[in-house]
Design a protein around this motif. Structure first.
Motif, PDB file in Angstrom:
ATOM      1  N   VAL A  57       1.044  -1.191   0.021  1.00  0.00           N
ATOM      2  CA  VAL A  57       0.048   0.045   0.038  1.00  0.00           C
ATOM      3  C   VAL A  57       0.803   1.271  -0.062  1.00  0.00           C
ATOM      4  N   ILE A  58       0.474   2.342  -0.347  1.00  0.00           N
ATOM      5  CA  ILE A  58       0.913   3.732  -0.439  1.00  0.00           C
ATOM      6  C   ILE A  58       0.404   4.540   0.626  1.00  0.00           C
ATOM      7  N   VAL A  59       0.872   5.019   1.644  1.00  0.00           N
ATOM      8  CA  VAL A  59       0.617   5.739   2.822  1.00  0.00           C
ATOM      9  C   VAL A  59       1.291   7.179   2.671  1.00  0.00           C
ATOM     10  N   GLU A  60       0.258   8.321   2.692  1.00  0.00           N
ATOM     11  CA  GLU A  60       0.714   9.549   3.010  1.00  0.00           C
ATOM     12  C   GLU A  60       0.719   9.955   4.185  1.00  0.00           C
ATOM     13  N   PRO A  61       1.941  10.049   5.335  1.00  0.00           N
ATOM     14  CA  PRO A  61       2.046  10.152   6.648  1.00  0.00           C
ATOM     15  C   PRO A  61       1.516  11.584   6.884  1.00  0.00           C
ATOM     16  N   ALA A  62       0.846  11.310   8.185  1.00  0.00           N
ATOM     17  CA  ALA A  62       0.315  12.633   8.633  1.00  0.00           C
ATOM     18  C   ALA A  62       1.412  13.596   9.183  1.00  0.00           C
ATOM     19  N   ALA A  63       0.999  14.989   9.312  1.00  0.00           N
ATOM     20  CA  ALA A  63       2.074  15.912   9.483  1.00  0.00           C
ATOM     21  C   ALA A  63       2.731  15.730  10.793  1.00  0.00           C
ATOM     22  N   ALA A  64       3.766  15.934  11.080  1.00  0.00           N
ATOM     23  CA  ALA A  64       4.357  15.752  12.408  1.00  0.00           C
ATOM     24  C   ALA A  64       3.771  16.964  13.511  1.00  0.00           C
ATOM     25  N   ILE A  97       7.758  22.192  19.543  1.00  0.00           N
ATOM     26  CA  ILE A  97       8.752  21.095  19.408  1.00  0.00           C
ATOM     27  C   ILE A  97       9.750  21.642  18.203  1.00  0.00           C
ATOM     28  N   PRO A  98      11.062  21.680  18.630  1.00  0.00           N
ATOM     29  CA  PRO A  98      12.069  21.770  17.543  1.00  0.00           C
ATOM     30  C   PRO A  98      12.101  20.796  16.616  1.00  0.00           C
ATOM     31  N   ASP A  99      12.499  21.164  15.376  1.00  0.00           N
ATOM     32  CA  ASP A  99      12.771  20.065  14.215  1.00  0.00           C
ATOM     33  C   ASP A  99      13.490  18.860  14.455  1.00  0.00           C
ATOM     34  N   THR A 100      14.561  19.171  15.286  1.00  0.00           N
ATOM     35  CA  THR A 100      15.450  18.080  15.856  1.00  0.00           C
ATOM     36  C   THR A 100      14.673  16.927  16.639  1.00  0.00           C
ATOM     37  N   ALA A 101      13.699  17.472  17.462  1.00  0.00           N
ATOM     38  CA  ALA A 101      13.091  16.418  18.320  1.00  0.00           C
ATOM     39  C   ALA A 101      11.905  15.664  17.735  1.00  0.00           C
ATOM     40  N   LYS A 102      11.303  16.239  16.719  1.00  0.00           N
ATOM     41  CA  LYS A 102      10.010  15.778  15.982  1.00  0.00           C
ATOM     42  C   LYS A 102      10.121  14.378  15.704  1.00  0.00           C
TER      43      LYS A 102
END
Length: 91
Positions: free
Chosen positions: A12-19, A29-34
């Protein structure tokens, strides 16, 4: 959105939800900790295996394992391609 990719077999192809960018208490939350999201929308499915039909369908919101699937970048968007067995639940 229609994809020009047809997954084979039980993939299947899945589009991940936004972090998440902010916690429930309001801390940013900073980008490095997401963390990598573990939820997404099914965009395309394969035909399934000979004796096992597919249980997910296009449009389902699913939960999958943290390290499941293979990253795929198409037209500037990120997707995951994974086996149906890597999907843990349909929401």
């Amino acid at each position: 959105m229609a994809l020009n990719i047809k997954p084979l077999s039980d993939r299947v192809i899945v589009e991940p939800a936004a972090a998440e960018t902010q916690t429930a208490s309001g801390i940013i939350i900073p980008d490095t900790a997401k963390e990598k999201p573990q939820k997404g929308i099914v965009l395309a499915i394969g035909n399934g295996k000979k004796d096992e039909p597919m249980t997910v369908k296009v449009g389902d919101i699913v939960l999958y394992g943290k390290y499941a699937g293979t990253d795929l970048k198409l037209d500037g968007k990120d997707y995951l391609i994974m086996r149906e067995d890597d999907i843990l639940a349909i929401i």
